[in-house]
Design a protein around this motif. Structure first.
Motif, PDB file in Angstrom:
ATOM      1  N   ASP A   1      -7.136   2.463  -2.776  1.00 21.30           N
ATOM      2  CA  ASP A   1      -7.662   1.830  -3.981  1.00 21.30           C
ATOM      3  C   ASP A   1      -9.107   1.448  -3.691  1.00 21.30           C
ATOM      4  O   ASP A   1      -9.370   0.466  -2.982  1.00 21.30           O
TER       5      ASP A   1
ATOM      6  N   ARG B   1      -4.179  -0.987  -0.656  1.00 24.21           N
ATOM      7  CA  ARG B   1      -3.445  -2.167  -1.115  1.00 24.21           C
ATOM      8  C   ARG B   1      -1.953  -1.869  -1.031  1.00 24.21           C
ATOM      9  O   ARG B   1      -1.538  -0.719  -1.016  1.00 24.21           O
ATOM     10  N   TRP B   2      -1.176  -2.935  -0.994  1.00 22.19           N
ATOM     11  CA  TRP B   2       0.277  -2.785  -0.992  1.00 22.19           C
ATOM     12  C   TRP B   2       0.741  -2.355  -2.370  1.00 22.19           C
ATOM     13  O   TRP B   2       0.234  -2.835  -3.381  1.00 22.19           O
ATOM     14  N   GLN B   3       1.696  -1.444  -2.396  1.00 23.15           N
ATOM     15  CA  GLN B   3       2.330  -1.051  -3.654  1.00 23.15           C
ATOM     16  C   GLN B   3       3.793  -0.753  -3.375  1.00 23.15           C
ATOM     17  O   GLN B   3       4.100   0.170  -2.619  1.00 23.15           O
ATOM     18  N   ASP B   4       4.669  -1.557  -3.936  1.00 25.99           N
ATOM     19  CA  ASP B   4       6.097  -1.311  -3.777  1.00 25.99           C
ATOM     20  C   ASP B   4       6.518  -0.163  -4.675  1.00 25.99           C
ATOM     21  O   ASP B   4       6.133  -0.095  -5.847  1.00 25.99           O
TER      22      ASP B   4
END
Length: 182
Positions: A18, A28-31
């Motif tokens: 990102d 970034r974290w994305q579940d």
């Protein structure tokens, strides 16, 4: 063996690029859930003991990556590589392998792998808990065909490879194309 089994519903903790994050590590974290990866698609999923390991890096992953067009011709929408490794490791491995066609899925805690009955101890190699090597054709979240290496056991002294190879999975797809069309 597992044909007809619905995949377990789990959440995978992934890191995605990102540019809005900025800096030298713009991720970034994305579940992502099982449904995010598998719903409404016919895919190949293959799972292996570890990123950066010899068989995985030399044969299995490159074979699926380089053969993507052949799989697409057989009605496969995506190819996923899963390992009981965290997202940082899986992303670096994808980068090192210059992946364009295969998407890596981190099963860092081994939850999906455990629920699939494929989690084994690899303490004899210093790995801890890892996935037994397998591949599957998944159609809308349900196992269509299953390719498991023989001898599944904790601390297996070898790393069997062949049943879950890209060549074996592709041959199955070619030979069963009429079954799917019927």
């Amino acid at each position: 063996m597992k044909a007809g089994v619905k995949l377990p519903q789990v959440t995978f903790h992934t890191r995605v690029r990102d540019e809005a994050v900025g800096g030298p590590n713009p991720f970034r974290w994305q579940d992502m859930t099982t449904a995010d990866f598998f719903a409404g698609k016919r895919v190949v999923l293959f799972s292996l003991p570890g990123a950066f390991t010899p068989t995985c890096s030399t044969y299995q992953l490159p074979g699926f990556e380089n053969g993507f067009a052949d799989f697409a011709e057989q009605g496969i929408d995506s190819i996923y590589c899963m390992s009981v490794n965290d997202s940082f490791v899986m992303n670096k491995w994808a980068e090192a392998q210059d992946l364009k066609n295969v998407t890596v899925i981190p099963d860092g805690s081994g939850e999906f792998t455990r629920k699939m009955g494929m989690l084994v101890a690899k303490d004899n190699l210093g790995f801890g808990m890892r996935s037994w090597r397998y591949a599957a054709i998944i159609n809308d979240g349900v196992v269509e065909a299953w390719f498991e290496e023989p001898g599944m056991s904790d601390n297996h002294p070898e790393d069997p490879y062949g049943v879950s190879s890209p060549e074996t999975v592709l041959a199955y797809l070619v030979n069963h194309k009429a079954d799917v069309a019927a």
